[in-house]
Design a protein around this motif. Structure first.
Motif, PDB file in Angstrom:
ATOM      1  N   ARG A   1       1.281  25.945 -33.653  1.00 52.54           N
ATOM      2  CA  ARG A   1       0.051  25.311 -34.147  1.00 52.54           C
ATOM      3  C   ARG A   1       0.146  23.799 -34.018  1.00 52.54           C
ATOM      4  O   ARG A   1      -0.791  23.134 -33.556  1.00 52.54           O
ATOM      5  CB  ARG A   1      -0.205  25.675 -35.610  1.00 52.54           C
ATOM      6  N   GLU A   2       1.283  23.241 -34.417  1.00 55.20           N
ATOM      7  CA  GLU A   2       1.470  21.787 -34.333  1.00 55.20           C
ATOM      8  C   GLU A   2       1.446  21.305 -32.885  1.00 55.20           C
ATOM      9  O   GLU A   2       0.889  20.241 -32.590  1.00 55.20           O
ATOM     10  CB  GLU A   2       2.769  21.380 -35.026  1.00 55.20           C
ATOM     11  N   GLN A   3       2.038  22.075 -31.967  1.00 57.46           N
ATOM     12  CA  GLN A   3       2.021  21.707 -30.550  1.00 57.46           C
ATOM     13  C   GLN A   3       0.587  21.687 -30.014  1.00 57.46           C
ATOM     14  O   GLN A   3       0.198  20.778 -29.272  1.00 57.46           O
ATOM     15  CB  GLN A   3       2.857  22.687 -29.726  1.00 57.46           C
ATOM     16  N   LEU A   4      -0.197  22.691 -30.403  1.00 59.61           N
ATOM     17  CA  LEU A   4      -1.578  22.755 -29.927  1.00 59.61           C
ATOM     18  C   LEU A   4      -2.429  21.651 -30.548  1.00 59.61           C
ATOM     19  O   LEU A   4      -3.304  21.084 -29.877  1.00 59.61           O
ATOM     20  CB  LEU A   4      -2.174  24.132 -30.197  1.00 59.61           C
ATOM     21  N   LEU A   5      -2.181  21.331 -31.798  1.00 59.22           N
ATOM     22  CA  LEU A   5      -2.877  20.198 -32.429  1.00 59.22           C
ATOM     23  C   LEU A   5      -2.549  18.900 -31.696  1.00 59.22           C
ATOM     24  O   LEU A   5      -3.439  18.081 -31.441  1.00 59.22           O
ATOM     25  CB  LEU A   5      -2.476  20.068 -33.893  1.00 59.22           C
TER      26      LEU A   5
ATOM     27  N   ASP B   1     -10.793  15.080 -32.340  1.00 64.22           N
ATOM     28  CA  ASP B   1     -10.497  14.730 -33.729  1.00 64.22           C
ATOM     29  C   ASP B   1     -10.044  16.008 -34.434  1.00 64.22           C
ATOM     30  O   ASP B   1     -10.859  16.772 -34.949  1.00 64.22           O
ATOM     31  CB  ASP B   1     -11.737  14.149 -34.396  1.00 64.22           C
ATOM     32  N   THR B   2      -8.748  16.234 -34.450  1.00 64.44           N
ATOM     33  CA  THR B   2      -8.209  17.482 -35.001  1.00 64.44           C
ATOM     34  C   THR B   2      -8.327  17.550 -36.516  1.00 64.44           C
ATOM     35  O   THR B   2      -8.194  18.631 -37.089  1.00 64.44           O
ATOM     36  CB  THR B   2      -6.747  17.690 -34.571  1.00 64.44           C
TER      37      THR B   2
ATOM     38  N   VAL C   1      -9.251  26.019 -25.798  1.00 66.74           N
ATOM     39  CA  VAL C   1     -10.489  26.071 -25.028  1.00 66.74           C
ATOM     40  C   VAL C   1     -11.416  24.950 -25.484  1.00 66.74           C
ATOM     41  O   VAL C   1     -11.558  24.699 -26.685  1.00 66.74           O
ATOM     42  CB  VAL C   1     -11.180  27.440 -25.224  1.00 66.74           C
ATOM     43  N   VAL C   2     -12.040  24.296 -24.510  1.00 68.12           N
ATOM     44  CA  VAL C   2     -12.977  23.219 -24.812  1.00 68.12           C
ATOM     45  C   VAL C   2     -14.331  23.565 -24.210  1.00 68.12           C
ATOM     46  O   VAL C   2     -14.434  24.344 -23.271  1.00 68.12           O
ATOM     47  CB  VAL C   2     -12.479  21.852 -24.287  1.00 68.12           C
ATOM     48  N   GLY C   3     -15.363  22.966 -24.785  1.00 64.09           N
ATOM     49  CA  GLY C   3     -16.713  23.134 -24.268  1.00 64.09           C
ATOM     50  C   GLY C   3     -17.084  21.993 -23.346  1.00 64.09           C
ATOM     51  O   GLY C   3     -16.208  21.324 -22.784  1.00 64.09           O
ATOM     52  N   PRO C   4     -18.381  21.709 -23.221  1.00 60.83           N
ATOM     53  CA  PRO C   4     -18.833  20.668 -22.309  1.00 60.83           C
ATOM     54  C   PRO C   4     -18.637  19.251 -22.840  1.00 60.83           C
ATOM     55  O   PRO C   4     -18.827  18.286 -22.110  1.00 60.83           O
ATOM     56  CB  PRO C   4     -20.320  20.979 -22.144  1.00 60.83           C
ATOM     57  N   SER C   5     -18.276  19.141 -24.119  1.00 56.10           N
ATOM     58  CA  SER C   5     -18.028  17.825 -24.707  1.00 56.10           C
ATOM     59  C   SER C   5     -16.901  17.956 -25.736  1.00 56.10           C
ATOM     60  O   SER C   5     -16.445  19.060 -26.027  1.00 56.10           O
ATOM     61  CB  SER C   5     -19.292  17.285 -25.390  1.00 56.10           C
ATOM     62  N   ARG C   6     -16.503  16.853 -26.316  1.00 58.61           N
ATOM     63  CA  ARG C   6     -15.442  16.882 -27.316  1.00 58.61           C
ATOM     64  C   ARG C   6     -15.945  17.330 -28.695  1.00 58.61           C
ATOM     65  O   ARG C   6     -15.235  17.232 -29.674  1.00 58.61           O
ATOM     66  CB  ARG C   6     -14.729  15.538 -27.370  1.00 58.61           C
ATOM     67  N   ASP C   7     -17.136  17.858 -28.739  1.00 57.76           N
ATOM     68  CA  ASP C   7     -17.660  18.466 -29.962  1.00 57.76           C
ATOM     69  C   ASP C   7     -17.305  19.947 -30.044  1.00 57.76           C
ATOM     70  O   ASP C   7     -17.613  20.595 -31.042  1.00 57.76           O
ATOM     71  CB  ASP C   7     -19.189  18.324 -30.028  1.00 57.76           C
TER      72      ASP C   7
ATOM     73  N   GLU D   1      -9.898  33.867 -33.113  1.00 55.58           N
ATOM     74  CA  GLU D   1     -10.140  32.439 -33.284  1.00 55.58           C
ATOM     75  C   GLU D   1      -9.246  31.938 -34.416  1.00 55.58           C
ATOM     76  O   GLU D   1      -9.400  32.338 -35.558  1.00 55.58           O
ATOM     77  CB  GLU D   1     -11.614  32.222 -33.616  1.00 55.58           C
ATOM     78  N   ILE D   2      -8.327  31.059 -34.072  1.00 52.85           N
ATOM     79  CA  ILE D   2      -7.397  30.494 -35.045  1.00 52.85           C
ATOM     80  C   ILE D   2      -8.005  29.254 -35.694  1.00 52.85           C
ATOM     81  O   ILE D   2      -7.909  29.055 -36.902  1.00 52.85           O
ATOM     82  CB  ILE D   2      -6.050  30.146 -34.370  1.00 52.85           C
ATOM     83  N   ALA D   3      -8.647  28.424 -34.878  1.00 51.18           N
ATOM     84  CA  ALA D   3      -9.263  27.193 -35.371  1.00 51.18           C
ATOM     85  C   ALA D   3     -10.428  26.834 -34.460  1.00 51.18           C
ATOM     86  O   ALA D   3     -10.465  27.233 -33.291  1.00 51.18           O
ATOM     87  CB  ALA D   3      -8.253  26.060 -35.420  1.00 51.18           C
ATOM     88  N   ARG D   4     -11.374  26.053 -35.023  1.00 51.32           N
ATOM     89  CA  ARG D   4     -12.525  25.601 -34.240  1.00 51.32           C
ATOM     90  C   ARG D   4     -13.083  24.325 -34.845  1.00 51.32           C
ATOM     91  O   ARG D   4     -12.890  24.050 -36.020  1.00 51.32           O
ATOM     92  CB  ARG D   4     -13.609  26.668 -34.206  1.00 51.32           C
ATOM     93  N   LEU D   5     -13.802  23.590 -34.029  1.00 54.72           N
ATOM     94  CA  LEU D   5     -14.642  22.521 -34.544  1.00 54.72           C
ATOM     95  C   LEU D   5     -15.936  23.179 -35.019  1.00 54.72           C
ATOM     96  O   LEU D   5     -16.423  24.129 -34.401  1.00 54.72           O
ATOM     97  CB  LEU D   5     -14.929  21.476 -33.468  1.00 54.72           C
ATOM     98  N   ASP D   6     -16.479  22.683 -36.114  1.00 53.40           N
ATOM     99  CA  ASP D   6     -17.662  23.295 -36.715  1.00 53.40           C
ATOM    100  C   ASP D   6     -18.893  23.109 -35.837  1.00 53.40           C
ATOM    101  O   ASP D   6     -19.094  22.052 -35.233  1.00 53.40           O
ATOM    102  CB  ASP D   6     -17.907  22.670 -38.090  1.00 53.40           C
TER     103      ASP D   6
END
Length: 178
Positions: A151-155, A164-165, A129-135, A43-48
């Motif tokens: 990283r910048e391309q993926l952001l 909201d990156t 990877v995304v979940g069921p919502s933008r959270d 896991e490189i990055a995630r939403l909390d």
């Protein structure tokens, strides 16, 4: 007139189905090859969110089960407890096998969406990877780090998809025992 049980059950079933759905405007990758996706991802990055809060050195390992489903082992280090935390789950493809859209369960019959929104199709070396919502958003890679330009391309791609990156947590991957 419908029985009360049916009236109560219908919204619950709709809610559970929505938990594995894809957020509006996002299409999971096509030409997905589950067997190539299996293995270890960092896991490189995630939403909390509460179930990973405070964890570093997070990884996920995917392996095929005999029944065709996927065994999922998520692991991360909790520094406040000075211990590794691990949870086992199960994933299943939602639609046709060439669509990067799965549902994952860590708690019995309750599944959440796991949708590969972008993927290094040549080497399967990174995924968005995304979940069921933008959270829910994860940037995953086969290596512990990604080059800055990637990283910048993926952001940028995540931003285009409406995430909201600025809220992303960049996950430390420094433990040698991870």
């Amino acid at each position: 007139m419908k029985p009360l049980g049916t009236l109560l059950l219908t919204p619950l079933l709709a809610l559970l189905a929505a938990c594995s759905g894809v957020p509006d405007g996002i299409t999971p990758v096509g030409n997905f090859q589950l067997d190539r996706y299996l293995g270890k991802w960092y896991e490189i990055a995630r939403l909390d969110h509460s179930f990973e809060r405070g964890l570093s050195d997070v990884s996920a390992n995917y392996a095929r089960n005999a029944d065709g489903s996927v065994a999922v082992i998520n692991r991360g280090y909790n520094a406040s407890r000075n211990a590794w935390s691990e949870v086992n789950g199960k994933a299943k493809l939602i639609a046709e096998p060439t669509l990067g859209s799965l549902k994952v369960s860590f708690f019995g019959p309750f599944y959440g969406g796991y949708h590969v929104a972008a993927l290094d199709e040549r080497d399967y070396s990174w995924a968005l990877v995304v979940g069921p919502s933008r959270d829910y958003l994860w940037i995953l890679a086969r290596q512990r780090q990604l080059p800055g330009a990637l990283r910048e391309q993926l952001l940028a791609r995540a931003g285009e998809l409406g995430f909201d990156t600025s809220r992303l947590i960049w996950v430390s991957q420094d433990r040698p025992d991870g």
